[in-house]
Design a protein around this motif. Structure first.
Motif, PDB file in Angstrom:
ATOM      1  N   GLU A   1       0.847  -1.193   0.000  1.00 49.19           N
ATOM      2  CA  GLU A   1       0.000   0.000   0.000  1.00 49.19           C
ATOM      3  C   GLU A   1       0.882   1.242   0.000  1.00 49.19           C
ATOM      4  O   GLU A   1       2.006   1.226   0.509  1.00 49.19           O
ATOM      5  N   LYS A   2       0.354   2.325  -0.571  1.00 47.38           N
ATOM      6  CA  LYS A   2       1.093   3.593  -0.527  1.00 47.38           C
ATOM      7  C   LYS A   2       1.110   4.108   0.911  1.00 47.38           C
ATOM      8  O   LYS A   2       0.247   3.735   1.706  1.00 47.38           O
ATOM      9  N   PRO A   3       2.096   4.932   1.256  1.00 48.24           N
ATOM     10  CA  PRO A   3       3.312   5.236   0.520  1.00 48.24           C
ATOM     11  C   PRO A   3       4.306   4.095   0.674  1.00 48.24           C
ATOM     12  O   PRO A   3       4.106   3.200   1.499  1.00 48.24           O
ATOM     13  N   VAL A   4       5.384   4.142  -0.103  1.00 49.59           N
ATOM     14  CA  VAL A   4       6.401   3.109   0.039  1.00 49.59           C
ATOM     15  C   VAL A   4       6.880   3.040   1.492  1.00 49.59           C
ATOM     16  O   VAL A   4       7.053   1.952   2.042  1.00 49.59           O
ATOM     17  N   ALA A   5       7.069   4.190   2.105  1.00 51.70           N
ATOM     18  CA  ALA A   5       7.513   4.252   3.503  1.00 51.70           C
ATOM     19  C   ALA A   5       7.079   5.578   4.096  1.00 51.70           C
ATOM     20  O   ALA A   5       6.655   6.491   3.385  1.00 51.70           O
ATOM     21  N   HIS A   6       7.207   5.700   5.419  1.00 54.23           N
ATOM     22  CA  HIS A   6       6.819   6.949   6.077  1.00 54.23           C
ATOM     23  C   HIS A   6       7.876   8.021   5.909  1.00 54.23           C
ATOM     24  O   HIS A   6       7.576   9.211   6.040  1.00 54.23           O
ATOM     25  N   VAL A   7       9.114   7.629   5.632  1.00 56.60           N
ATOM     26  CA  VAL A   7      10.196   8.585   5.365  1.00 56.60           C
ATOM     27  C   VAL A   7      11.056   8.027   4.241  1.00 56.60           C
ATOM     28  O   VAL A   7      11.155   6.802   4.043  1.00 56.60           O
ATOM     29  N   LEU A   8      11.714   8.912   3.522  1.00 54.95           N
ATOM     30  CA  LEU A   8      12.474   8.516   2.341  1.00 54.95           C
ATOM     31  C   LEU A   8      13.632   7.578   2.685  1.00 54.95           C
ATOM     32  O   LEU A   8      13.926   6.642   1.933  1.00 54.95           O
ATOM     33  N   GLY A   9      14.291   7.802   3.816  1.00 58.41           N
ATOM     34  CA  GLY A   9      15.406   6.952   4.194  1.00 58.41           C
ATOM     35  C   GLY A   9      15.005   5.496   4.348  1.00 58.41           C
ATOM     36  O   GLY A   9      15.750   4.580   3.951  1.00 58.41           O
ATOM     37  N   GLU A  10      13.836   5.248   4.917  1.00 54.87           N
ATOM     38  CA  GLU A  10      13.329   3.884   5.046  1.00 54.87           C
ATOM     39  C   GLU A  10      13.034   3.289   3.673  1.00 54.87           C
ATOM     40  O   GLU A  10      13.326   2.123   3.411  1.00 54.87           O
ATOM     41  N   ALA A  11      12.455   4.086   2.789  1.00 55.95           N
ATOM     42  CA  ALA A  11      12.161   3.608   1.441  1.00 55.95           C
ATOM     43  C   ALA A  11      13.442   3.214   0.715  1.00 55.95           C
ATOM     44  O   ALA A  11      13.474   2.218  -0.023  1.00 55.95           O
ATOM     45  N   ASP A  12      14.512   3.967   0.931  1.00 59.32           N
ATOM     46  CA  ASP A  12      15.793   3.639   0.306  1.00 59.32           C
ATOM     47  C   ASP A  12      16.297   2.273   0.778  1.00 59.32           C
ATOM     48  O   ASP A  12      16.952   1.544   0.018  1.00 59.32           O
TER      49      ASP A  12
ATOM     50  N   ALA B   1      17.212  -0.893  -1.750  1.00 66.04           N
ATOM     51  CA  ALA B   1      18.451  -1.670  -1.674  1.00 66.04           C
ATOM     52  C   ALA B   1      18.162  -3.156  -1.505  1.00 66.04           C
ATOM     53  O   ALA B   1      18.797  -4.009  -2.135  1.00 66.04           O
ATOM     54  N   ALA B   2      17.181  -3.473  -0.652  1.00 69.85           N
ATOM     55  CA  ALA B   2      16.835  -4.879  -0.418  1.00 69.85           C
ATOM     56  C   ALA B   2      16.271  -5.518  -1.678  1.00 69.85           C
ATOM     57  O   ALA B   2      16.563  -6.682  -1.978  1.00 69.85           O
ATOM     58  N   ALA B   3      15.456  -4.763  -2.419  1.00 66.76           N
ATOM     59  CA  ALA B   3      14.853  -5.300  -3.640  1.00 66.76           C
ATOM     60  C   ALA B   3      15.912  -5.640  -4.680  1.00 66.76           C
ATOM     61  O   ALA B   3      15.761  -6.596  -5.454  1.00 66.76           O
ATOM     62  N   LYS B   4      16.991  -4.875  -4.718  1.00 68.31           N
ATOM     63  CA  LYS B   4      18.067  -5.150  -5.673  1.00 68.31           C
ATOM     64  C   LYS B   4      18.751  -6.477  -5.373  1.00 68.31           C
ATOM     65  O   LYS B   4      19.322  -7.111  -6.272  1.00 68.31           O
ATOM     66  N   ASP B   5      18.675  -6.910  -4.119  1.00 66.83           N
ATOM     67  CA  ASP B   5      19.256  -8.198  -3.742  1.00 66.83           C
ATOM     68  C   ASP B   5      18.353  -9.366  -4.124  1.00 66.83           C
ATOM     69  O   ASP B   5      18.761 -10.530  -4.006  1.00 66.83           O
ATOM     70  N   HIS B   6      17.120  -9.056  -4.570  1.00 64.10           N
ATOM     71  CA  HIS B   6      16.150 -10.099  -4.935  1.00 64.10           C
ATOM     72  C   HIS B   6      15.537  -9.756  -6.294  1.00 64.10           C
ATOM     73  O   HIS B   6      14.326  -9.501  -6.399  1.00 64.10           O
TER      74      HIS B   6
ATOM     75  N   VAL C   1       8.161  -5.996  -6.490  1.00 66.91           N
ATOM     76  CA  VAL C   1       7.538  -5.136  -5.486  1.00 66.91           C
ATOM     77  C   VAL C   1       6.654  -4.148  -6.231  1.00 66.91           C
ATOM     78  O   VAL C   1       7.138  -3.359  -7.042  1.00 66.91           O
ATOM     79  N   GLY C   2       5.351  -4.212  -5.981  1.00 68.84           N
ATOM     80  CA  GLY C   2       4.405  -3.278  -6.574  1.00 68.84           C
ATOM     81  C   GLY C   2       3.865  -2.332  -5.523  1.00 68.84           C
ATOM     82  O   GLY C   2       3.862  -2.656  -4.326  1.00 68.84           O
ATOM     83  N   VAL C   3       3.435  -1.149  -5.963  1.00 72.81           N
ATOM     84  CA  VAL C   3       2.916  -0.129  -5.052  1.00 72.81           C
ATOM     85  C   VAL C   3       1.502   0.241  -5.484  1.00 72.81           C
ATOM     86  O   VAL C   3       1.235   0.444  -6.674  1.00 72.81           O
ATOM     87  N   CYS C   4       0.598   0.347  -4.517  1.00 72.30           N
ATOM     88  CA  CYS C   4      -0.804   0.639  -4.818  1.00 72.30           C
ATOM     89  C   CYS C   4      -1.028   2.143  -5.005  1.00 72.30           C
ATOM     90  O   CYS C   4      -1.322   2.872  -4.053  1.00 72.30           O
ATOM     91  N   LEU C   5      -0.867   2.590  -6.227  1.00 72.14           N
ATOM     92  CA  LEU C   5      -1.288   3.925  -6.646  1.00 72.14           C
ATOM     93  C   LEU C   5      -2.411   3.696  -7.650  1.00 72.14           C
ATOM     94  O   LEU C   5      -2.266   3.909  -8.856  1.00 72.14           O
ATOM     95  N   GLN C   6      -3.535   3.237  -7.119  1.00 73.30           N
ATOM     96  CA  GLN C   6      -4.599   2.673  -7.934  1.00 73.30           C
ATOM     97  C   GLN C   6      -5.286   3.674  -8.846  1.00 73.30           C
ATOM     98  O   GLN C   6      -5.916   3.290  -9.829  1.00 73.30           O
ATOM     99  N   ASN C   7      -5.167   4.968  -8.550  1.00 74.48           N
ATOM    100  CA  ASN C   7      -5.854   5.948  -9.393  1.00 74.48           C
ATOM    101  C   ASN C   7      -5.266   6.031 -10.794  1.00 74.48           C
ATOM    102  O   ASN C   7      -5.897   6.565 -11.706  1.00 74.48           O
ATOM    103  N   ARG C   8      -4.078   5.494 -11.010  1.00 75.10           N
ATOM    104  CA  ARG C   8      -3.539   5.407 -12.361  1.00 75.10           C
ATOM    105  C   ARG C   8      -4.355   4.441 -13.222  1.00 75.10           C
ATOM    106  O   ARG C   8      -4.234   4.453 -14.448  1.00 75.10           O
TER     107      ARG C   8
ATOM    108  N   ILE D   1       3.551  -0.221 -11.947  1.00 78.24           N
ATOM    109  CA  ILE D   1       3.824   0.641 -10.796  1.00 78.24           C
ATOM    110  C   ILE D   1       4.743  -0.136  -9.858  1.00 78.24           C
ATOM    111  O   ILE D   1       4.337  -0.658  -8.813  1.00 78.24           O
ATOM    112  N   ASP D   2       5.988  -0.221 -10.277  1.00 77.97           N
ATOM    113  CA  ASP D   2       6.971  -0.930  -9.480  1.00 77.97           C
ATOM    114  C   ASP D   2       7.519  -0.026  -8.382  1.00 77.97           C
ATOM    115  O   ASP D   2       7.017   1.093  -8.169  1.00 77.97           O
ATOM    116  N   LEU D   3       8.538  -0.495  -7.706  1.00 72.48           N
ATOM    117  CA  LEU D   3       9.064   0.246  -6.569  1.00 72.48           C
ATOM    118  C   LEU D   3       9.591   1.615  -6.995  1.00 72.48           C
ATOM    119  O   LEU D   3       9.358   2.622  -6.310  1.00 72.48           O
ATOM    120  N   GLU D   4      10.280   1.690  -8.120  1.00 66.00           N
ATOM    121  CA  GLU D   4      10.820   2.963  -8.574  1.00 66.00           C
ATOM    122  C   GLU D   4       9.707   3.949  -8.903  1.00 66.00           C
ATOM    123  O   GLU D   4       9.795   5.139  -8.605  1.00 66.00           O
TER     124      GLU D   4
END
Length: 308
Positions: free
Chosen positions: A75-86, A90-95, A100-107, A288-291
Motif C-alpha cells: 500500500e502507498k506510501p512506500v515508507a513513512h520517510v524517504l530513508g526507510e524507502a531507500d 536496496a533490499a529489492a536489488k538483492d532479490h 515489489v508493486g505499489v498501490c497507486l490505484q488511481n492510475r 507501478i513498481d518500486l521505482e
C-alpha cells in the motif's frame, strides 16, 4: 499462488475483496506486529504478500517478505520517510527475481488512463499547465480510531502523505517529471501532522501545475484535476470531461465503487491487484513498481523538507 495479507488496516478490505475474485489461495492474515508477521511468513510460506500496515511498518515487513522469497504488493506510501524507502530499494536489488508493486490505484481509473493516452498522443497540442485539488474532511474521531495517523514518527505526515499523495502522483504522471517545486504546509487544526498543503510544481516539459490539499474541509468533495492544453481543457472530477477549443465536449464516465471500500478511494484497487497477478504470471514488469512508487514519495519528501 499462496497469498497472505499483513496488516488489517482500513484499506485491507479492498485487498481481501480483490483476492477473493482471483484464482489464488489466501493462506493467512496478520495484524503486522513484528513477531506475528514473521511467524506467518515462516509457517505459511506465501508466494505473494499484501502489506496494509501503518506507514512505518511497510519497509520492515516488505524486507522480511522478500528475504523469504515472496513478491510484495505494498500500500502507498512506500515508507513513512524517504530513508526507510531507500532501505527497501536496496533490499529489492538483492532479490531481482521478486516483484515489489505499489498501490497507486488511481492510475488505473478510466479517466486517468484516457487522459494519459490523449496527452501522449499529441492531438490536443502541448500541455500549458494544470491543477489538482483535494478538499476532504477528517475529524478527531478519524485520528482517535487509528492514533498512528496523527503521529508524525509513524505516519510520516498528514494530508499529503496519507490522502493527497495519489493526486501528486497523477499530476506528475500526466504532466511529466517535476523539475522543481515550491510549497507550504499548514497545521490549522493544531495536530501533530499537517492538515493543509499548497504547492507549485514546475514540470520538465515546461508546464506548471498548482496543487492544494486539505482535510479541514466540511465534507469529502471529489478530487479535481484540470489540465489545459493548446486545444482543450481536460477535467477529471470522477468522470473525465474534455472541452475542445472548437466547442466539442466529450465525457468519459468513470467506474463506480462497488461498496467494497470507501467511495473516495475510487474503484480501481481491484484492477491494480488483478494486473499485479497478471504481470507475475506472465513474467512481465508491473507498471507501478518500486521505482514508480518512489517518484511520488520523493515529491512528498521535498515538500516536507521545505517546511521543516
Amino acid at each position: 499462488m499462496r497469498v497472505a495479507v499483513i496488516g488489517l488496516g482500513t484499506v485491507s478490505v479492498v485487498h481481501l475483496a480483490a483476492i477473493d475474485k482471483l484464482d489464488v489461495e489466501l493462506v493467512g492474515v496478520s495484524e503486522g506486529r513484528y513477531r506475528d508477521h514473521r511467524l506467518l511468513l515462516d509457517e505459511l510460506r506465501p508466494e505473494v504478500v499484501h502489506i496494509c500496515t501503518p506507514h512505518d511498518q511497510h519497509v520492515p515487513v516488505a524486507i522480511d517478505a522478500l528475504e523469504r522469497g515472496a513478491h510484495v504488493l505494498l500500500e502507498k506510501p512506500v515508507a513513512h520517510v524517504l530513508g526507510e524507502a531507500d532501505r527497501l530499494v536496496a533490499a529489492a536489488k538483492d532479490h531481482p527475481a521478486l516483484t515489489v508493486g505499489v498501490c497507486l490505484q488511481n492510475r488505473y481509473n478510466l479517466a486517468s488512463v484516457a487522459a494519459k493516452k490523449l496527452l501522449a498522443s499529441g492531438e490536443l497540442g502541448a500541455v500549458v499547465g494544470g491543477s489538482g485539488t483535494v478538499l476532504w474532511h477528517r475529524d478527531d474521531a478519524y485520528y482517535d480510531a487509528r492514533p498512528w495517523r496523527g503521529q508524525l514518527r509513524r505516519s510520516g505526515g498528514g494530508v499529503l502523505i496519507n490522502q493527497a499523495i495519489h493526486t501528486v502522483d497523477l499530476l506528475q504522471w500526466l504532466l511529466g517529471e517535476v523539475a522543481g517545486l515550491s510549497s507550504y504546509t499548514g497545521h490549522f487544526a493544531s495536530r501533530e501532522v499537517e492538515d493543509t498543503v499548497t504547492a507549485v510544481l514546475d514540470h520538465a516539459g515546461g508546464a506548471r501545475s498548482v496543487f492544494f490539499a486539505t482535510v479541514a474541509n466540511a465534507v469529502d468533495s471529489p478530487v479535481t484535476i484540470e489540465i489545459t492544453t493548446e486545444r482543450a481543457v481536460l477535467t477529471i472530477r470522477g468522470d473525465l470531461t474534455i472541452r475542445h477549443a472548437d466547442g466539442r465536449v466529450e465525457v468519459i464516465t468513470e467506474r463506480r465503487a462497488d461498496g467494497g471500500g470507501r467511495d473516495y478511494w475510487g474503484a480501481s484497487h481491484e484492477l491494480l491487484i488483478a494486473d499485479f497477478y497478471r504481470s507475475l504470471r506472465a513474467g512481465e514488469p508491473f507498471p507501478i513498481d518500486l521505482e514508480e512508487g518512489m517518484t511520488s514519495l520523493r515529491l512528498v519528501d521535498e515538500i516536507y523538507r521545505q517546511n521543516t
